[in-house]
Scaffold this active site. Structure first.
Site, short mmCIF file in Angstrom:
data_model
loop_
_atom_site.label_atom_id
_atom_site.label_comp_id
_atom_site.label_asym_id
_atom_site.label_seq_id
_atom_site.Cartn_x
_atom_site.Cartn_y
_atom_site.Cartn_z
CB THR A 282 -1.00 0.00 1.29
OG1 THR A 282 -1.84 -1.15 1.14
CG2 THR A 282 -1.69 1.44 1.42
CG PHE A 284 0.01 4.40 3.71
CD1 PHE A 284 -1.02 4.67 4.40
CD2 PHE A 284 0.70 3.49 3.54
CE1 PHE A 284 -1.65 3.65 4.87
CE2 PHE A 284 -0.11 2.04 4.17
CZ PHE A 284 -1.17 2.38 4.79
#
Length: 387
Positions: A282, A284
């Protein structure tokens, strides 16, 4: 006409002799010798950390006198990347990054502790990403939603917010894109966090009747659950942390989450790495009121709406392609202003101060109804597969 004489070239400096590689010390012969050597190394590390802390405190005094901000999120991530890339010996690269992350965090706290908002509760992957980015010597505040994080930073209740923007298997996080459309904040940095899912429970696999976790996590472990817990009910919770709290109170409930959730709730890790895709990462972003200077390896995020005319998409791409600028991402979202009006989100390699990118944006403006640079920041070069 006489030619102006050229200045004499400066004599070349003498070539330095090639540096000799330091021969490794002979390996200690006994356990006691090993322990004495470790103690000596640790004393040296402590002395160096004290020296670094003194210099960091002086930097804070200088910045305070100049009225400058104490923390540059982009430079911080850039420095962590550079430190990790220098690791080429026996110490694990990820461990090197984590150790220096805590060193940087502790030294920054000597200047001024930072306040950081993340998507709570504790032990979520957003919390893990925040700690990887800022270390533990930070005042963290969990918020219940991405819009609340943007509001907290905009109103300066906190200095920075960290929010997910993209997953390598699940795609973009639309709520984050929607907030960027209306927010005045800038993207100060990015950080890539590997997503590692573990089965957490008090009982054995045969005891489990329910698996409780966030719905996105359930979707990322679907094949493993089908193969190993086909009879267990899958229960969606608001976060992996909430699922871990339920599992900590009932032997028949299992949670799926990171190691941090297991530690926080006192749960054994029954099975590690149950995610279906091992390359799950992921991305960010850190949002705030900063604009990092060029680092030499940057990414710029843009958002704009184009005029509804024939060939609009070609006109959108040509200012970048004509200058050899690499577009690494293009996403579109409804603008919410009127039907069929879209906002494009674009990531392009380079910094907003690069001449080629400045020219491309100027050429793009006549074809847009709205254009905003969301920020330029160092590329996170984290490689989860590197030792």
């Amino acid at each position: 006409m006489a030619k102006t004489p050229r200045p004499a070239a400066a004599p070349a400096p003498p070539r330095a002799a090639p540096a000799r590689r330091k021969r490794p010390a002979a390996a200690p012969a006994t356990l006691e010798e090993c322990r004495r050597q470790i103690d000596r190394i640790d004393r040296g590390l402590i002395e160096l950390l004290d020296e670094r802390a003194r210099v960091a405190r002086r930097i804070g005094q200088i910045k305070r006198g100049q009225g400058r901000g104490f923390f540059d999120a982009g430079r911080h991530i850039e420095k962590l990347n550079a430190i990790a890339q220098r690791g080429a010996g026996d110490f694990p690269t990820e461990g090197l990054r984590l150790v220096f992350g805590e060193i940087l965090s502790a030294c920054l706290a000597l200047q001024q502790p930072q306040r950081v908002a993340f998507l709570g509760p504790e032990a979520t992957f957003s919390h893990i990403a925040a700690v990887r980015a800022f270390g533990r010597s930070v005042d963290y505040t969990p918020y219940g939603s991405i819009p609340e994080i943007f509001e907290a930073v905009e109103k300066e209740w906190v200095d920075f917010g960290i929010v997910p923007i993209e997953n390598s298997t699940g795609g973009v996080i639309h709520t984050t894109l929607d907030e960027l459309m209306t927010s005045s904040l800038s993207i100060c940095a990015e950080i890539h966090t590997p997503i590692r899912h573990n089965l957490l429970c008090l009982g054995e696999l045969s005891d489990i009747r329910k698996v409780c976790t966030h719905p996105q996590i359930l979707s990322q472990c679907r094949e493993w659950l089908k193969a190993h817990l086909p009879g267990a009910a899958q229960v969606e919770t608001a976060s992996s942390g909430e699922g871990a709290a339920l599992a900590a109170a009932d032997r028949t409930i299992a949670a799926i989450g990171p190691e941090l959730a297991a530690k926080l709730h006192g749960l054994p890790i029954r099975v590690r790495r149950i995610e279906d895709r091992k390359d799950n990462i992921t991305r960010f972003i850190i949002v705030g009121h900063q604009s990092p200077l060029p680092s030499g390896n940057d990414k710029t995020s843009l958002m704009f709406s184009i005029k509804d005319v024939p060939g609009a998409l070609r006109q959108l791409l040509s200012p970048f392609s004509n200058r050899g600028l690499n577009l690494t991402k293009i996403e579109s979202r409804p603008s919410r202003r009127r039907a069929w009006d879209y906002i494009f989100f674009v990531d392009v390699a380079g910094h907003m101060l690069d001449p080629a990118l400045i020219e491309a944006l100027e050429e793009l403006k006549p074809y847009t109804t709205f254009l905003r640079v969301l920020g330029s920041y160092p590329v996170d070069t984290y490689d989860p597969d590197k030792r």
